[in-house]
Design an enzyme around this catalytic site. Sequence first.
Site, PDB file in Angstrom:
ATOM      1  N   GLU A  44       0.844  -0.893  -0.328  1.00 31.98           N
ATOM      2  CA  GLU A  44      -0.116  -0.021   0.229  1.00 31.98           C
ATOM      3  C   GLU A  44       1.297   1.416   0.266  1.00 31.98           C
ATOM      4  OE1 GLU A  44      -2.680   0.161   2.909  1.00 31.98           O
ATOM      5  OE2 GLU A  44      -3.069   1.974   3.009  1.00 31.98           O
ATOM      6  N   ARG A 269       5.438 -12.853   9.802  1.00 30.84           N
ATOM      7  CA  ARG A 269       5.834 -11.866   9.330  1.00 30.84           C
ATOM      8  C   ARG A 269       6.953 -11.497   9.718  1.00 30.84           C
ATOM      9  NH1 ARG A 269       3.804  -6.208   9.677  1.00 30.84           N
ATOM     10  NH2 ARG A 269       2.510  -6.594   8.550  1.00 30.84           N
ATOM     11  N   LYS A 279       3.911   0.505   9.390  1.00 31.23           N
ATOM     12  CA  LYS A 279       4.053   2.241   8.820  1.00 31.23           C
ATOM     13  C   LYS A 279       3.469   3.150   9.242  1.00 31.23           C
ATOM     14  CE  LYS A 279       3.226   0.506   4.957  1.00 31.23           C
ATOM     15  NZ  LYS A 279       2.447   0.470   3.743  1.00 31.23           N
TER      16      LYS A 279
HETATM   17  P1  ATP Z   1       3.305  -2.587   7.990  1.00 29.90           P
HETATM   18  O1  ATP Z   1       1.795  -3.355   9.448  1.00 29.90           O
HETATM   19  O2  ATP Z   1       4.072  -2.241   8.528  1.00 29.90           O
HETATM   20  O3  ATP Z   1       2.100  -0.928   8.347  1.00 29.90           O
HETATM   21  P2  ATP Z   1       1.229  -3.294   6.049  1.00 29.90           P
HETATM   22  O4  ATP Z   1       1.440  -5.292   5.770  1.00 29.90           O
HETATM   23  O5  ATP Z   1       0.427  -2.580   6.255  1.00 29.90           O
HETATM   24  O6  ATP Z   1       2.695  -3.068   6.399  1.00 29.90           O
HETATM   25  P3  ATP Z   1       1.628  -3.091   2.696  1.00 29.90           P
HETATM   26  O7  ATP Z   1       1.992  -2.009   1.711  1.00 29.90           O
HETATM   27  O8  ATP Z   1       0.519  -3.506   2.927  1.00 29.90           O
HETATM   28  O9  ATP Z   1       1.937  -3.240   4.520  1.00 29.90           O
HETATM   29  O10 ATP Z   1       2.648  -4.532   2.944  1.00 29.90           O
HETATM   30  C1  ATP Z   1       2.532  -5.168   1.229  1.00 29.90           C
HETATM   31  C2  ATP Z   1       3.340  -6.363   1.295  1.00 29.90           C
HETATM   32  O11 ATP Z   1       3.969  -6.604   2.573  1.00 29.90           O
HETATM   33  C3  ATP Z   1       2.256  -7.208   2.221  1.00 29.90           C
HETATM   34  O12 ATP Z   1       2.234  -8.469   1.840  1.00 29.90           O
HETATM   35  C4  ATP Z   1       2.740  -7.437   3.431  1.00 29.90           C
HETATM   36  O13 ATP Z   1       1.920  -8.859   4.128  1.00 29.90           O
HETATM   37  C5  ATP Z   1       4.079  -7.496   3.778  1.00 29.90           C
HETATM   38  N1  ATP Z   1       4.333  -7.797   5.386  1.00 29.90           N
HETATM   39  C6  ATP Z   1       4.436  -6.071   5.373  1.00 29.90           C
HETATM   40  N2  ATP Z   1       5.263  -5.981   6.121  1.00 29.90           N
HETATM   41  C7  ATP Z   1       5.560  -7.002   6.955  1.00 29.90           C
HETATM   42  C8  ATP Z   1       6.487  -8.203   7.285  1.00 29.90           C
HETATM   43  N3  ATP Z   1       7.287  -7.416   8.734  1.00 29.90           N
HETATM   44  N4  ATP Z   1       7.345  -9.161   7.138  1.00 29.90           N
HETATM   45  C9  ATP Z   1       6.650  -9.569   5.896  1.00 29.90           C
HETATM   46  N5  ATP Z   1       5.704  -9.473   5.422  1.00 29.90           N
HETATM   47  C10 ATP Z   1       5.605  -8.381   5.627  1.00 29.90           C
HETATM   48 MG    MG Z   2      -1.586  -2.024   4.822  1.00 29.74          MG
END
Ligand code: ATP
Ligand code: MG
Length: 564
Positions: A44, A269, A279
Amino acid sequence: MTINNGNNSSNDNAERLDFVRQIVADDIAGGKWPKAIATRFPPEPNGYLHIGHAKSICLNFGIASEFGGTCNLRFDDTNPTKEEDEYVKSIVEDVKWLGWDWGKNLLFASDYFGQMYDWAIKLIKKGKAYVCDLSADETRAYRGTPTEAGKMSPFRNRSVEENIDLFARMKNGEFADGAKTLKAKIDMASPNFNMRDPVMYRILHASHHRTSDQWCIYPMYDWAHGLEDSIEKITHSICTLEFENHRPLYDWFLDELGIHHSQQIEFARLNLTYTVMSKRKLLKLVQENYVSGWDDPRMPTISGMRRRGYSSEAIRNFCKTIGVNKFKSTIDLALLEHCLREDLNKTSPRVMAVLNPVKVVIDNYPQGETEMLVAVNNPADESAGTREVPFSREIYIERDDFMEDAPKKFYRLTPGREVRLRYAYFVTCTGVIKDDDGNVVEIHCIYDPETRGGDSPDGRKVKSTIHWVCAENAIDAEVRLYGNLFTKENPEDGEGEFTENLNPDSLKVLNNCKLEPYLKGTDMLSRWQFERLGYFCVDADSTSEKPVFNRTVSLRDTWTKVKK
Ligand code: ATP
Ligand code: MG
């Protein structure tokens, strides 16, 4: 866990496959998918990528490259209020820098808004979706509790015609934000909350970074994500464990629509000690000026790590080393730094630099003379060759490498003691000059001309070798040393906000550092080992007038200790 130095080629069959790769391998063997497999990395664009994303990137792009498939870089841009083009640009740059290639498949979920809308109408026509007038609070209350079934919305039984009419009017902007939603009609008594008539669309009169004001209804993540996967004919939709409970809903939407059905697979994760990864929290650090920006070298962002001096190889090797599984765990930051050192040790040329200088005068060295001595560029890589280092009567050494009243165990320079100057000569300290406050401002030595290069012809031994920089042509530089951004292994520990656990000493700026002249005009991002001090790289703030270096990581590997 076994440590893998990352030298194995990525599809080395001798390695045991992780559970995701095993599923992919089995699917291919069983002919489950008619064409090549397809994965995607779906960020995102609401922040910069962090090291957790690197795990997901290496998994998705890695699988595609190992199994002859493709991986799309897809922006999941369904929330107009938090998304910006700046983030899109940084994400593109970071994935590329990590070394992955999406070919032509740089995609945006917002390009599918029209198709998603048509599919919503299809569900309405099937009697599987309805327009609901409950507010967000009412919706929450109607959803029930884990032990109690939810309550049906009074709007649940609107006719198909009425739903189609209202949904079109939602789209046309006739209603205020929050006045109505489109919900899936599933099961208010389901033990899985996600199945209790989840919201598919909300009204939001907000401008989108790509579609501008074309839409005032926006799809919710659970509705949108599977459709995006389906449109792109993704075979394996890999996501993190929080979405395990969402899988029945993901499947329900695709089955009800009867469209291409990707398989959702969840993995754990990445969590790292001394690090926050969300984020939202990283944004807070940026917005409230706890750090200098998303690319502050203390940030766990890809751009921060790049600026700090991490190589993409080190990050990829780290991702490979930690592997992929289904169990929640927290990885020791020391392991990441271990992977970093392994790579930098092989690739960084050695130079000498003095961070906290004190002048040494070699009284018996000829005045006004300079000679060139030969130094090895990288003992770990013979092909890196040698270079010449100037030496003359006045040099700098680290203040720490001298002690006037030294305890027995102090083997470095002290009055009467002989030590080796790296690649140069044996010197013996004869005395010091102090200022009025008693601080040593100059150390006096004599050298033995017979020990040129650092060996004594008579086999005389010294207990230590110290680094130095020739005073006359030293480069003056600023050096920034970094500590962990947080003082606690788990920055969320404690009553207060995570920001209360920020480490006040995470940045130390040294303004009076002396570098050997070889480093003059060194390239941006070039990486060096300063002998005995660690790995360093040129910072983005560096100018020819005022070079600035970051310490990427010190030399001491605490991971090997942890393992014992
Ligand atoms: P955050 O919780 O840091 O805001 P998010 O999951 O909302 O992260 P996205 O931009 O939606 O962030 O993530 C893009 C991809 O990265 C998704 O498929 C998510 O599952 C993966 N991802 C995000 N954080 C991690 C992590 N700590 N370890 C592994 N994969 C991750
Ligand atoms: Mg997200």
